[in-house]
Design an enzyme around this catalytic site. Structure first.
Site, PDB file in Angstrom:
ATOM      1  N   GLY A  21       6.163  -1.700  -3.366  1.00  0.00           N
ATOM      2  CA  GLY A  21       5.427  -0.445  -3.426  1.00  0.00           C
ATOM      3  C   GLY A  21       5.975   0.457  -4.510  1.00  0.00           C
ATOM      4  O   GLY A  21       5.532   0.448  -5.660  1.00  0.00           O
ATOM      5  N   ARG A  22       7.011   1.234  -4.146  1.00  0.00           N
ATOM      6  CA  ARG A  22       7.538   2.236  -5.078  1.00  0.00           C
ATOM      7  C   ARG A  22       8.071   1.612  -6.355  1.00  0.00           C
ATOM      8  O   ARG A  22       8.011   2.221  -7.424  1.00  0.00           O
ATOM      9  CB  ARG A  22       8.622   3.054  -4.359  1.00  0.00           C
ATOM     10  CG  ARG A  22       8.039   3.886  -3.231  1.00  0.00           C
ATOM     11  CD  ARG A  22       9.104   4.448  -2.335  1.00  0.00           C
ATOM     12  NE  ARG A  22       9.832   3.403  -1.628  1.00  0.00           N
ATOM     13  CZ  ARG A  22      10.932   3.607  -0.912  1.00  0.00           C
ATOM     14  NH1 ARG A  22      11.439   4.806  -0.838  1.00  0.00           N
ATOM     15  NH2 ARG A  22      11.521   2.594  -0.284  1.00  0.00           N
ATOM     16  N   ALA A  78      -0.169   5.160   0.300  1.00  0.00           N
ATOM     17  CA  ALA A  78      -1.284   6.104   0.442  1.00  0.00           C
ATOM     18  C   ALA A  78      -1.180   7.202  -0.609  1.00  0.00           C
ATOM     19  O   ALA A  78      -0.113   7.782  -0.818  1.00  0.00           O
ATOM     20  CB  ALA A  78      -1.265   6.713   1.843  1.00  0.00           C
ATOM     21  N   CYS A 134       3.289   2.698   9.939  1.00  0.00           N
ATOM     22  CA  CYS A 134       3.354   4.058   9.416  1.00  0.00           C
ATOM     23  C   CYS A 134       4.109   4.976  10.371  1.00  0.00           C
ATOM     24  O   CYS A 134       3.765   5.074  11.548  1.00  0.00           O
ATOM     25  CB  CYS A 134       1.963   4.609   9.148  1.00  0.00           C
ATOM     26  SG  CYS A 134       2.116   6.197   8.323  1.00  0.00           S
ATOM     27  N   PRO A 137       0.817  -1.218   0.000  1.00  0.00           N
ATOM     28  CA  PRO A 137       0.000   0.000   0.000  1.00  0.00           C
ATOM     29  C   PRO A 137       0.848   1.265   0.000  1.00  0.00           C
ATOM     30  O   PRO A 137       1.824   1.365   0.743  1.00  0.00           O
ATOM     31  CB  PRO A 137      -0.784  -0.114   1.321  1.00  0.00           C
ATOM     32  CG  PRO A 137      -0.014  -1.051   2.177  1.00  0.00           C
ATOM     33  CD  PRO A 137       0.732  -1.966   1.267  1.00  0.00           C
ATOM     34  N   LYS A 140       0.943  -5.378   9.115  1.00  0.00           N
ATOM     35  CA  LYS A 140       2.124  -4.854   8.413  1.00  0.00           C
ATOM     36  C   LYS A 140       2.881  -3.960   9.379  1.00  0.00           C
ATOM     37  O   LYS A 140       2.294  -3.066   9.985  1.00  0.00           O
ATOM     38  CB  LYS A 140       1.701  -4.062   7.172  1.00  0.00           C
ATOM     39  CG  LYS A 140       2.880  -3.475   6.399  1.00  0.00           C
ATOM     40  CD  LYS A 140       2.449  -3.081   4.995  1.00  0.00           C
ATOM     41  CE  LYS A 140       3.559  -2.469   4.172  1.00  0.00           C
ATOM     42  NZ  LYS A 140       3.928  -1.115   4.564  1.00  0.00           N
ATOM     43  N   GLY A 152      10.487  -3.792   0.975  1.00  0.00           N
ATOM     44  CA  GLY A 152      11.398  -2.649   1.022  1.00  0.00           C
ATOM     45  C   GLY A 152      12.435  -2.658  -0.061  1.00  0.00           C
ATOM     46  O   GLY A 152      13.189  -3.614  -0.236  1.00  0.00           O
TER      47      GLY A 152
HETATM   48  C1  LIG Z   1       3.990   7.554  -0.496  1.00  0.00           C
HETATM   49  C2  LIG Z   1       3.957   6.352   0.410  1.00  0.00           C
HETATM   50  C3  LIG Z   1       2.763   5.986   1.004  1.00  0.00           C
HETATM   51  C4  LIG Z   1       2.702   4.856   1.842  1.00  0.00           C
HETATM   52  N1  LIG Z   1       1.509   4.473   2.386  1.00  0.00           N
HETATM   53  C5  LIG Z   1       1.434   3.343   3.130  1.00  0.00           C
HETATM   54  C6  LIG Z   1       0.186   2.878   3.636  1.00  0.00           C
HETATM   55  O1  LIG Z   1      -0.876   3.442   3.382  1.00  0.00           O
HETATM   56  N2  LIG Z   1       0.192   1.738   4.392  1.00  0.00           N
HETATM   57  C7  LIG Z   1       1.353   1.054   4.674  1.00  0.00           C
HETATM   58  O2  LIG Z   1       1.308   0.038   5.361  1.00  0.00           O
HETATM   59  N3  LIG Z   1       2.520   1.461   4.186  1.00  0.00           N
HETATM   60  C8  LIG Z   1       2.594   2.585   3.419  1.00  0.00           C
HETATM   61  N4  LIG Z   1       3.784   2.956   2.890  1.00  0.00           N
HETATM   62  C9  LIG Z   1       4.947   2.067   3.070  1.00  0.00           C
HETATM   63  C10 LIG Z   1       5.021   1.073   1.908  1.00  0.00           C
HETATM   64  O3  LIG Z   1       3.927   0.190   1.897  1.00  0.00           O
HETATM   65  C11 LIG Z   1       6.303   0.240   1.971  1.00  0.00           C
HETATM   66  O4  LIG Z   1       6.346  -0.416   3.211  1.00  0.00           O
HETATM   67  C12 LIG Z   1       7.554   1.098   1.823  1.00  0.00           C
HETATM   68  O5  LIG Z   1       7.388   2.076   0.823  1.00  0.00           O
HETATM   69  C13 LIG Z   1       8.772   0.218   1.480  1.00  0.00           C
HETATM   70  O6  LIG Z   1       8.492  -0.567   0.354  1.00  0.00           O
HETATM   71  P1  LIG Z   1       8.962  -0.141  -1.141  1.00  0.00           P
HETATM   72  O7  LIG Z   1      10.413   0.162  -1.068  1.00  0.00           O
HETATM   73  O8  LIG Z   1       8.609  -1.336  -1.970  1.00  0.00           O
HETATM   74  O9  LIG Z   1       8.170   1.089  -1.498  1.00  0.00           O
HETATM   75  C14 LIG Z   1       3.873   4.095   2.090  1.00  0.00           C
HETATM   76  C15 LIG Z   1       5.068   4.477   1.487  1.00  0.00           C
HETATM   77  C16 LIG Z   1       5.134   5.583   0.653  1.00  0.00           C
HETATM   78  C17 LIG Z   1       6.428   5.948  -0.014  1.00  0.00           C
END
Ligand SMILES: Cc1cc2nc3c(=O)[nH]c(=O)nc-3n(C[C@H](O)[C@H](O)[C@H](O)COP(=O)(O)O)c2cc1C
Length: 370
Positions: free
Chosen positions: A250-251, A42, A125, A40, A164, A227
């Site tokens: 995510g990203r 947001a 978060c 997720p 999470k 991550g």
């Molecule tokens: C813009 C943004 C919004 C995020 N919103 C959420 C969220 O709503 N719920 C959540 O559990 N993690 C949220 N995260 C964390 C991501 O789910 C994830 O744990 C984190 O970005 C690391 O994973 P990645 O490197 O694949 O992005 C958010 C991260 C970013 C950058």
């Protein structure tokens, strides 16, 4: 507690390790076709993004943006929009957050009564507004409180409940392994673990050893590693090094919407296919479909504003010339979007960048190149 963060990030290359076993995975009774999930984000992983990313293939599970439990139950427009879904948007988990048990339990029951399939509790978060109210990562500092909340949510519904979280609040409080062990006993069906502490925010590198410690702490339930996965190799390496059963991205999915398809190809051993480049038509069709689905849900005004923030993510990967990326950051109407998409189609490929990066905002932190 062990200072896992002083351990070096894993430096093995994929050539050193065998490809982990892929294929379907069962999570809380749900059979998922792939073990690579959308994490997720947001503001980004709303319904239209989930639908368009699923249309490319390879995604095992999507989770909604985090939804404030009390708002979901009281029925604020924003909270209800966040849980809007569609028959294409399946399998889906709804993520809720909040520091008060009664709100979390009520939200879980609301989701069950309204036909949702699964619930994820946000305990990761780092944002102040959430941690200040006791929700998000703050829960990780209060083991008894976290267990009481999780146990009561699990007991309130028949739906599968997952959690999470991050590795802990800071390097001195790496509580994730202990909490994961307790949550499993309380009936949680899976743990997603972002390999950073709350203090780290989004800085530094993800700690694979920290994720592995959580994998080792649970008996049976799947752990989903998370991550910094930017490529198919990163995803396979995370599974190999940590032993996690699944990976949430995510990203990396914003930067490369085809990442799930690439992983599926890589898992089948089609290494060259993992480097495949979608055609110009596929790339523009993706862009158009995402915007079209957004407009269907939110109408013209909101969709133009919402879509602008995707420009930075999509720019390099979709070969969007910089001046057109800039126009995508400011456009005002569906007609203008069409004009820009046509121009991107004509001038596709003018922009050449070996490794796409994006100037992005992360919660509670500075803008970072990622
Ligand atoms: C813009 C943004 C919004 C995020 N919103 C959420 C969220 O709503 N719920 C959540 O559990 N993690 C949220 N995260 C964390 C991501 O789910 C994830 O744990 C984190 O970005 C690391 O994973 P990645 O490197 O694949 O992005 C958010 C991260 C970013 C950058």
């Amino acid at each position: 507690m062990t200072d896992l963060l002083t351990l070096e990030p894993a430096s093995r290359t994929l050539a050193d390790v065998a490809t982990p076993v892929g294929g379907p995975i069962t999570l809380g009774g749900r059979q998922l076709a792939s073990r690579y999930f959308l994490a997720p984000l947001a503001g980004y992983t709303h319904l239209s993004f989930r639908r368009v990313i699923r249309s490319l293939g390879g995604v095992g599970l999507c989770t909604t943006d985090l939804v404030q439990a009390s708002h979901l139950v009281s029925g604020t427009r924003w909270a209800r929009e966040l849980v809007q879904t569609h028959p294409d948007d399946n399998p889906l988990t709804v993520q809720i957050y909040g520091g008060q048990v009664k709100h979390m339990v009520a939200a879980a029951r609301w989701l069950e009564d309204h036909g949702y399939q699964a619930i994820d509790i946000n305990m990761g978060c780092p944002m102040a507004k959430m941690t200040g109210s006791g929700g998000g990562a703050r829960l990780m500092c209060d083991g008894d409180g976290a267990c009481s909340l999780v146990g009561q949510v699990v007991n309130a519904v028949k739906l599968p409940v997952s959690v999470k979280m991050r590795l802990g609040w800071d390097r001195n409080r790496l509580t994730a392994p202990l909490l994961a062990e307790e949550f499993e006993q309380l009936g949680v069906v899976a743990i997603t673990i972002h390999g950073r502490t709350r203090q780290q925010g989004f800085g530094g590198e993800v700690c694979l050893d920290g994720i592995r410690a959580v994998v080792e702490a649970v008996k049976k339930i799947p752990v989903v590693g998370n991550g910094d996965v930017r490529t198919a190799d990163d995803a396979l390496r995370m599974r190999q090094v940590t032993g996690c059963a699944a990976v949430a991205i995510g990203r990396g999915a914003l930067l490369d919407p085809w990442i799930f398809r690439r992983i599926a190809l890589a898992e089948r051993g089609e290494r060259a296919a993992a480097d495949f480049v979608p055609t110009r038509d596929e790339q523009i069709a993706f862009l158009r479909l995402h915007f079209q689905l957004l407009v269907e849900q939110h109408g013209e005004y909101m969709s133009c504003r919402n879509f602008r923030k995707f420009a930075a993510w999509y720019g390099a990967r979709l070969g969007i010339p910089e001046d057109l990326e800039n126009r995508l950051r400011q456009f005002e109407s569906v007609a203008e979007f069409d004009e820009i998409a046509n121009a991107i189609h004509e001038r596709h490929g003018e922009r050449v960048e070996p490794l796409p990066t994006a100037l992005i905002k992360v919660p509670n932190g500075p803008n970072e190149y990622w």
